[in-house]
Design an enzyme around this catalytic site. Structure first.
Site, mmCIF file in Angstrom:
data_model
loop_
_atom_site.group_PDB
_atom_site.id
_atom_site.type_symbol
_atom_site.label_atom_id
_atom_site.label_comp_id
_atom_site.label_asym_id
_atom_site.label_seq_id
_atom_site.Cartn_x
_atom_site.Cartn_y
_atom_site.Cartn_z
ATOM 1 C CE1 TYR A 118 7.692 0.961 -3.233
ATOM 2 C CE2 TYR A 118 5.713 2.267 -2.987
ATOM 3 C CZ TYR A 118 6.848 1.709 -2.447
ATOM 4 O OH TYR A 118 7.153 1.903 -1.123
ATOM 5 C CD GLU A 165 -2.029 -2.214 1.235
ATOM 6 O OE1 GLU A 165 -2.751 -2.948 0.553
ATOM 7 O OE2 GLU A 165 -1.162 -2.647 2.009
#
Length: 151
Positions: free
Chosen positions: A121, A109
């Site tokens: 990411y 998350e």
């Protein structure tokens, strides 16, 4: 100066908690006992060190056994003085190298307003798979759930 990655040392949980308070002041930063609990549970944690001083940390949980295990990144934090110097990228790579050994998917998350982390990411193969409204407390900030398929 350069940094070196090695397994996170138990004696550094106080420094981890200190960095958490600096990095996540509007939310619920992890305490020393939270980090101690993660290490005691056997989760995979790595630290970035400069002359023995912790400048960043990252950790994840691995559940199951190959070929049906998966990983969840729990935390990545880098001292503000060491941000934008490749520490976060190296910490993430260390986690992903471990995951890739197991051919496991990995989830995490990230705050929807953290463009730098989202970019990191995505550059490492993660994609957005969900949205968690008011995930972070007490700020109420939203989070993306991101996933990366096994390598």
């Amino acid at each position: 100066m350069t940094f070196r990655l090695e397994p996170l040392r138990r004696k550094d949980v106080g420094r981890c908690a200190e960095l958490e308070r600096i990095l996540f002041p509007g939310d619920d930063p992890w305490s020393e006992s939270a980090f101690r609990s993660e290490l005691n549970a056997g989760h995979y944690y790595v630290g970035a060190y400069v002359d023995g001083w912790l400048v960043g940390y990252a950790g994840m949980a691995l559940v199951g056994r190959p070929p049906s295990c998966e990983a969840t990144v729990h935390t990545i934090g880098v001292d503000p003085l060491w941000q934008r110097k490749g520490v976060g990228r190296a910490l993430l790579k260390a986690l992903l190298d471990k995951v890739d050994e197991l051919h496991a998917p990995v989830f995490l998350e990230v705050r929807t307003d953290n463009a730098v982390a989202i970019g990191l990411y995505e550059a490492n193969g993660f994609s957005r798979v969900g949205l968690r409204r008011r995930y972070y407390r007490p700020s109420g900030a939203d989070a993306y759930t991101m996933a990366r398929e096994p390598a």
